[in-house]
Scaffold this motif. Structure first.
Motif, PDB file in Angstrom:
ATOM      1  N   GLN A 144      26.867  41.463  63.103  1.00  0.00           N
ATOM      2  CA  GLN A 144      26.456  41.317  61.540  1.00  0.00           C
ATOM      3  C   GLN A 144      25.801  42.804  61.327  1.00  0.00           C
ATOM      4  N   PRO A 145      26.451  43.731  60.763  1.00  0.00           N
ATOM      5  CA  PRO A 145      25.628  45.243  60.888  1.00  0.00           C
ATOM      6  C   PRO A 145      25.429  45.331  59.112  1.00  0.00           C
ATOM      7  N   VAL A 146      25.514  44.604  58.509  1.00  0.00           N
ATOM      8  CA  VAL A 146      25.475  44.776  57.204  1.00  0.00           C
ATOM      9  C   VAL A 146      24.604  43.505  56.433  1.00  0.00           C
ATOM     10  N   ASP A 147      23.832  43.741  55.165  1.00  0.00           N
ATOM     11  CA  ASP A 147      23.019  42.781  54.938  1.00  0.00           C
ATOM     12  C   ASP A 147      24.113  41.590  54.495  1.00  0.00           C
ATOM     13  N   ILE A 148      23.504  40.568  54.418  1.00  0.00           N
ATOM     14  CA  ILE A 148      24.064  38.901  54.200  1.00  0.00           C
ATOM     15  C   ILE A 148      24.124  38.782  52.712  1.00  0.00           C
ATOM     16  N   PRO A 149      25.280  38.791  52.032  1.00  0.00           N
ATOM     17  CA  PRO A 149      25.414  38.755  50.675  1.00  0.00           C
ATOM     18  C   PRO A 149      25.124  37.440  50.054  1.00  0.00           C
ATOM     19  N   VAL A 150      24.888  37.047  48.859  1.00  0.00           N
ATOM     20  CA  VAL A 150      24.794  35.836  48.309  1.00  0.00           C
ATOM     21  C   VAL A 150      26.075  35.593  47.627  1.00  0.00           C
ATOM     22  N   ALA A 151      26.423  34.399  47.809  1.00  0.00           N
ATOM     23  CA  ALA A 151      27.662  33.942  46.835  1.00  0.00           C
ATOM     24  C   ALA A 151      27.022  33.013  45.848  1.00  0.00           C
ATOM     25  N   PRO A 152      27.534  33.413  44.659  1.00  0.00           N
ATOM     26  CA  PRO A 152      26.714  32.760  43.475  1.00  0.00           C
ATOM     27  C   PRO A 152      27.044  31.009  43.346  1.00  0.00           C
ATOM     28  N   TRP A 153      25.987  30.176  43.096  1.00  0.00           N
ATOM     29  CA  TRP A 153      26.084  28.775  43.113  1.00  0.00           C
ATOM     30  C   TRP A 153      27.383  28.236  42.216  1.00  0.00           C
ATOM     31  N   ALA A 154      27.760  27.354  42.909  1.00  0.00           N
ATOM     32  CA  ALA A 154      28.998  26.472  42.224  1.00  0.00           C
ATOM     33  C   ALA A 154      28.827  25.215  42.766  1.00  0.00           C
ATOM     34  N   PRO A 155      29.166  23.849  42.184  1.00  0.00           N
ATOM     35  CA  PRO A 155      29.084  22.695  42.599  1.00  0.00           C
ATOM     36  C   PRO A 155      29.850  22.344  43.907  1.00  0.00           C
ATOM     37  N   ARG A 156      28.931  21.887  44.922  1.00  0.00           N
ATOM     38  CA  ARG A 156      29.959  21.880  46.263  1.00  0.00           C
ATOM     39  C   ARG A 156      31.236  21.146  46.332  1.00  0.00           C
ATOM     40  N   GLY A 157      32.125  21.830  47.129  1.00  0.00           N
ATOM     41  CA  GLY A 157      33.349  21.302  46.906  1.00  0.00           C
ATOM     42  C   GLY A 157      34.407  21.470  45.750  1.00  0.00           C
ATOM     43  N   THR A 158      33.982  22.281  44.718  1.00  0.00           N
ATOM     44  CA  THR A 158      34.818  22.287  43.640  1.00  0.00           C
ATOM     45  C   THR A 158      35.563  23.660  43.902  1.00  0.00           C
ATOM     46  N   GLU A 159      36.652  23.709  43.205  1.00  0.00           N
ATOM     47  CA  GLU A 159      37.428  25.153  43.462  1.00  0.00           C
ATOM     48  C   GLU A 159      36.610  26.139  43.137  1.00  0.00           C
ATOM     49  N   GLU A 160      35.669  26.078  42.130  1.00  0.00           N
ATOM     50  CA  GLU A 160      34.679  27.424  41.659  1.00  0.00           C
ATOM     51  C   GLU A 160      33.983  27.659  42.702  1.00  0.00           C
ATOM     52  N   ALA A 161      33.310  26.661  43.715  1.00  0.00           N
ATOM     53  CA  ALA A 161      32.731  27.106  44.876  1.00  0.00           C
ATOM     54  C   ALA A 161      33.283  27.781  45.822  1.00  0.00           C
ATOM     55  N   VAL A 162      34.709  27.349  46.220  1.00  0.00           N
ATOM     56  CA  VAL A 162      35.751  27.945  47.080  1.00  0.00           C
ATOM     57  C   VAL A 162      36.042  29.335  46.898  1.00  0.00           C
TER      58      VAL A 162
END
Length: 239
Positions: A144-162
């Motif tokens: 892991q040579p790069v900073d760990i990015p953040v995925a924006p929140w979305a309700p768990r299990g939803t297509e938006e989250a995926v």
């Protein structure tokens, strides 16, 4: 069942990954988490923990029975990359996150394992919506040579989250890990053992980075670190 059985191999890797997380105290007290691995020789099938929470598993407790891809007990399920559950019965919680795991494999066909945890200090970064800096050498050692990015929140299990997870991996092709905004940590790996080792390194990095803040924050590596390959590659057991 022989040592060459593909589900047995996947189950052994899954077990080793889970036990590594608990041995290193990288899990939250609740045990919330889920883990999946590709079944060797069946790249379109995954072995996933079936229960609500993770707990240490006896290494020799395979409990996998006969034919074809094998029938598994209620500890694990066999799932296709199309979302079809082929063997076993996932808990409602695990059923809700299967798309999340599948989305990672589809976005990153090079990975063979995915682990989701609520590791406390890494989750602190996820709650703050702040990328975890790759300034701890153990991250480089585990790929892991790069900073760990953040995925924006979305309700768990939803297509938006995926979609959020897949887009974050696509935008950061060198990362094995992402932070799930307001939620937790998601780590991919070459195997469950590798992914678990990286989860542990990430939790250590988060603890140490927070501890370094009053001292001026984690110092960056010198520029020539980008010319180095510090990753250790361990040969996976064949049995």
């Amino acid at each position: 069942m022989t040592q060459h059985d593909p589900v047995q191999k996947a189950r052994a890797d899954l077990t080793a990954g889970i036990n590594k997380l608990f041995a290193a105290s990288a899990m939250s007290a609740s045990g919330h988490g889920n883990i999946s691995v590709r079944i060797p020789g069946h790249d379109d099938r995954l072995l996933v923990n079936a229960g609500e929470l993770l707990r240490p598993w006896p290494a020799d407790d395979l409990r996998v029975a006969a034919p074809a891809l094998r029938t598994v007990n209620d500890h694990v399920v066999v799932v296709g990359l199309d979302g079809t559950v082929h063997e076993g019965t996932p808990s409602p919680s695990v059923a809700a996150i299967l798309k999340m795991h599948i989305g990672v494999y589809q976005a990153r066909p090079d990975v063979n394992a995915v682990i989701h945890t609520h590791s406390p200090y890494a989750t602190s970064y996820a709650l703050a919506g702040v990328s975890l800096p790759a300034r701890y050498e153990a991250l480089l050692v585990h790929g892991q040579p790069v900073d760990i990015p953040v995925a924006p929140w979305a309700p768990r299990g939803t297509e938006e989250a995926v979609r959020s997870i897949a887009e974050t991996f696509a935008a950061h092709p060198r990362t094995y890990a992402i932070l799930l905004g307001n939620h937790g940590l998601l780590v991919a790996g070459d195997s469950a053992r590798h992914a678990a080792s990286l989860v542990v390194a990430i939790e250590e990095a988060a603890v140490s980075s927070i501890g370094a803040e009053p001292l001026g924050g984690p110092a960056p590596f010198p520029d020539h670190v980008h010319d180095l390959d510090l990753r250790l590659r361990f040969e996976e057991p064949t049995a």
